[in-house]
Design a protein around this motif. Structure first.
Motif, PDB file in Angstrom:
ATOM      1  N   GLN A 200     -15.399  -8.615 -10.112  1.00  8.42           N
ATOM      2  CA  GLN A 200     -16.570  -9.064  -9.363  1.00  8.42           C
ATOM      3  C   GLN A 200     -16.454  -8.607  -7.920  1.00  8.42           C
ATOM      4  OE1 GLN A 200     -15.707 -13.147 -10.148  1.00  8.42           O
ATOM      5  NE2 GLN A 200     -17.314 -13.305 -11.696  1.00  8.42           N
ATOM      6  N   THR A 201     -17.568  -8.708  -7.209  1.00 11.50           N
ATOM      7  CA  THR A 201     -17.550  -8.447  -5.776  1.00 11.50           C
ATOM      8  C   THR A 201     -16.637  -9.472  -5.114  1.00 11.50           C
ATOM      9  OG1 THR A 201     -19.726  -7.501  -5.809  1.00 11.50           O
ATOM     10  CG2 THR A 201     -19.028  -8.416  -3.724  1.00 11.50           C
TER      11      THR A 201
ATOM     12  N   THR B 180     -13.332  -8.946  -4.901  1.00  8.39           N
ATOM     13  CA  THR B 180     -11.971  -8.710  -5.402  1.00  8.39           C
ATOM     14  C   THR B 180     -11.317  -7.516  -4.705  1.00  8.39           C
ATOM     15  OG1 THR B 180     -12.909  -7.320  -7.122  1.00  8.39           O
ATOM     16  CG2 THR B 180     -12.435  -9.609  -7.714  1.00  8.39           C
ATOM     17  N   GLY B 181     -12.091  -6.793  -3.900  1.00  5.73           N
ATOM     18  CA  GLY B 181     -11.577  -5.584  -3.270  1.00  5.73           C
ATOM     19  C   GLY B 181     -11.757  -4.359  -4.160  1.00  5.73           C
ATOM     20  N   LYS B 182     -12.709  -4.434  -5.098  1.00  6.36           N
ATOM     21  CA  LYS B 182     -12.872  -3.313  -6.034  1.00  6.36           C
ATOM     22  C   LYS B 182     -13.342  -2.044  -5.335  1.00  6.36           C
ATOM     23  CE  LYS B 182     -17.427  -4.726  -7.672  1.00  6.36           C
ATOM     24  NZ  LYS B 182     -18.389  -3.910  -6.947  1.00  6.36           N
TER      25      LYS B 182
ATOM     26  N   GLN C 245     -23.335  -0.629   1.468  1.00  4.99           N
ATOM     27  CA  GLN C 245     -22.022  -1.255   1.647  1.00  4.99           C
ATOM     28  C   GLN C 245     -20.895  -0.321   1.193  1.00  4.99           C
ATOM     29  OE1 GLN C 245     -22.759  -5.262   0.174  1.00  4.99           O
ATOM     30  NE2 GLN C 245     -20.572  -5.430  -0.153  1.00  4.99           N
TER      31      GLN C 245
ATOM     32  N   TYR D 253     -12.724   3.966   5.317  1.00  5.01           N
ATOM     33  CA  TYR D 253     -11.432   4.384   4.760  1.00  5.01           C
ATOM     34  C   TYR D 253     -11.198   5.889   4.916  1.00  5.01           C
ATOM     35  CZ  TYR D 253     -11.968  -0.178   2.479  1.00  5.01           C
ATOM     36  OH  TYR D 253     -12.187  -1.507   2.230  1.00  5.01           O
TER      37      TYR D 253
ATOM     38  N   TYR E  11      -5.529  -4.836   6.434  1.00  3.63           N
ATOM     39  CA  TYR E  11      -5.097  -5.239   5.090  1.00  3.63           C
ATOM     40  C   TYR E  11      -3.572  -5.142   5.027  1.00  3.63           C
ATOM     41  CZ  TYR E  11      -9.926  -3.914   3.840  1.00  3.63           C
ATOM     42  OH  TYR E  11     -11.280  -3.763   3.782  1.00  3.63           O
TER      43      TYR E  11
ATOM     44  N   LYS F  37      -1.672  -6.187   2.086  1.00  2.00           N
ATOM     45  CA  LYS F  37      -1.236  -5.732   0.764  1.00  2.00           C
ATOM     46  C   LYS F  37      -2.428  -5.519  -0.169  1.00  2.00           C
ATOM     47  CE  LYS F  37       0.242 -10.101  -1.458  1.00  2.00           C
ATOM     48  NZ  LYS F  37      -0.754 -10.984  -1.413  1.00  2.00           N
ATOM     49  N   PRO F  38      -2.222  -4.662  -1.171  1.00  4.27           N
ATOM     50  CA  PRO F  38      -3.340  -4.392  -2.070  1.00  4.27           C
ATOM     51  C   PRO F  38      -3.723  -5.644  -2.864  1.00  4.27           C
ATOM     52  CG  PRO F  38      -1.379  -3.121  -2.717  1.00  4.27           C
ATOM     53  CD  PRO F  38      -1.014  -3.904  -1.510  1.00  4.27           C
ATOM     54  N   SER F  39      -5.012  -5.814  -3.117  1.00  3.91           N
ATOM     55  CA  SER F  39      -5.455  -6.915  -3.971  1.00  3.91           C
ATOM     56  C   SER F  39      -5.057  -6.550  -5.411  1.00  3.91           C
ATOM     57  CB  SER F  39      -6.967  -7.086  -3.858  1.00  3.91           C
ATOM     58  OG  SER F  39      -7.621  -5.982  -4.449  1.00  3.91           O
TER      59      SER F  39
ATOM     60  N   GLN G 274      -6.761  -3.537  -6.795  1.00  2.89           N
ATOM     61  CA  GLN G 274      -6.341  -2.304  -6.101  1.00  2.89           C
ATOM     62  C   GLN G 274      -4.969  -1.852  -6.612  1.00  2.89           C
ATOM     63  OE1 GLN G 274      -6.654  -3.624  -2.057  1.00  2.89           O
ATOM     64  NE2 GLN G 274      -8.889  -3.502  -2.072  1.00  2.89           N
TER      65      GLN G 274
ATOM     66  N   PHE H  20       0.837  -1.205   0.000  1.00  2.00           N
ATOM     67  CA  PHE H  20       0.000   0.000   0.000  1.00  2.00           C
ATOM     68  C   PHE H  20       0.872   1.254   0.000  1.00  2.00           C
ATOM     69  CE2 PHE H  20      -3.629  -2.696   1.304  1.00  2.00           C
ATOM     70  CZ  PHE H  20      -4.583  -2.175   0.439  1.00  2.00           C
TER      71      PHE H  20
END
Ligand code: AMP
Length: 310
Positions: free
Chosen positions: A54-55, A57-59, A96, A104, A29, A31-33, A36, A11
């Motif tokens: 998709q949901t 994935t950390g989008k 959500q 964040y 967290y 590391k970034p997915s 991300q 990150f």
């Protein structure tokens, strides 16, 4: 189309502000997915982005983190104005995404708000009066608020269309087009969709400019952790088979999809009669009933949630 450079691995490499990194760290967290790692630098440069994700994935953090970073640099929203607008197809997704923004953004002084139908409009209007830096909205309620002069887009900097494929499936195209006609032409636009169908590409054509394209999942794939199998059974005996599977396997949290709302109600009733605590969730239920069903399912009070996409 621009391609992205090699993805950073932490990150800290992404160029986000310390306040945002702190909130991310507090979430645990490490590391970034993949989405991300690709989306955050692209959004930070101000590029338009088309993300196939998709949901799960950390989008959501993939777009909210860099938007928060960009917005914290500029002037706060004035009365009834919005600086970033996230449009989602459903109330649940809106709530959500709004929750993620709060999480964040908790060390920043930005104002965010969530608006959707099925609940009173007045509290939403009052919040908008103060100006909102990031607004998350479902299309219908957003237009209602616009028509009542509660929201204005003169200073809009960023537009996000989240789960764009579902918006088209749910018939929101006319509403989306109407919203787009109200926004300044000069803005950053991000579009996320599980797939890039021809319809999505057609929609994107008119609203996205030289986008960075990001794809982290192959088309229509399921995450690897999901085991899938087919049980051949007579239509009439499906509820009985499901009941047996749940009891024999001792499944504690089960999500069932049916084609129709009526089918969902019938199945939930059948399971209840077999002493399996169940609830149905679909568009004919009130917002309060939908929120309650989802909350009880998350808490484990309800063992089976029977849902439709209608
Ligand atoms: P989303 O795909 O945006 O719905 O996110 C799926 C879940 O992943 C959410 O519960 C997030 O809290 C979580 N998540 C997002 N980014 C990360 C990350 N970098 N590391 C671990 N979990 C994450």
């Amino acid at each position: 189309m621009t391609s992205t450079s090699i993805a950073p691995v932490t990150f800290d490499d992404l160029g986000l502000s310390p306040q945002i990194l702190k909130a991310v760290l507090e979430q645990g967290y490490t590391k970034p997915s993949p989405i991300q790692a690709k989306a955050i630098p692209a959004v930070l440069t101000g590029s338009d982005v088309m993300g196939a994700a998709q949901t799960g994935t950390g989008k959501t953090a993939g777009f909210t983190l860099p938007i928060l970073h960009r917005l914290s640099a500029g002037r706060r929203a004035s009365s009834n104005q919005v600086r970033a607008l996230v449009i989602t197809p459903t109330r649940e997704l809106a709530a959500q995404v709004g929750q993620s923004i709060e999480t964040y953004g908790k060390h920043l002084s930005l104002r965010s708000s969530v608006v959707f139908g099925g609940v009173g409009i007045n509290p939403q209007m009052m919040k908008l009066r103060k100006g909102v830096d990031i607004l998350v909205a479902t299309p219908g309620r957003l237009l209602d608020l616009y028509n009542q002069n509660a929201v204005r887009f003169k200073y809009l900097e960023v537009l996000v269309l989240d789960e764009a494929d579902r918006m088209l499936d749910m018939g929101f195209l006319p509403d989306i087009k109407r919203v787009l006609s109200l926004l300044p032409k000069k803005r950053q636009t991000l579009l996320f969709s599980a797939t890039f169908s021809d319809d999505i590409r057609r929609l994107a054509k008119g609203l996205i400019n030289d986008p960075v394209e990001i794809s982290v999942t192959p088309r229509n794939s399921t995450v690897n952790s999901v085991e899938q199998w087919v049980s051949p059974v007579d239509k009439k005996r499906k509820p009985a088979l499901l009941t047996k599977l749940i009891i024999d396997n001792n499944w504690a949290q089960v999500l069932v999809f049916t084609r129709t709302k009526h089918g969902a109600n019938k199945l939930a009733k059948h399971l209840q009669e077999n002493r399996i605590k169940s609830a149905a969730i679909h568009g004919n239920k009130s917002q309060a009933a939908r929120t309650k069903a989802l909350a009880e399912f998350k808490q484990g009070v309800t063992q089976v949630l029977v849902a439709t996409d209608r």
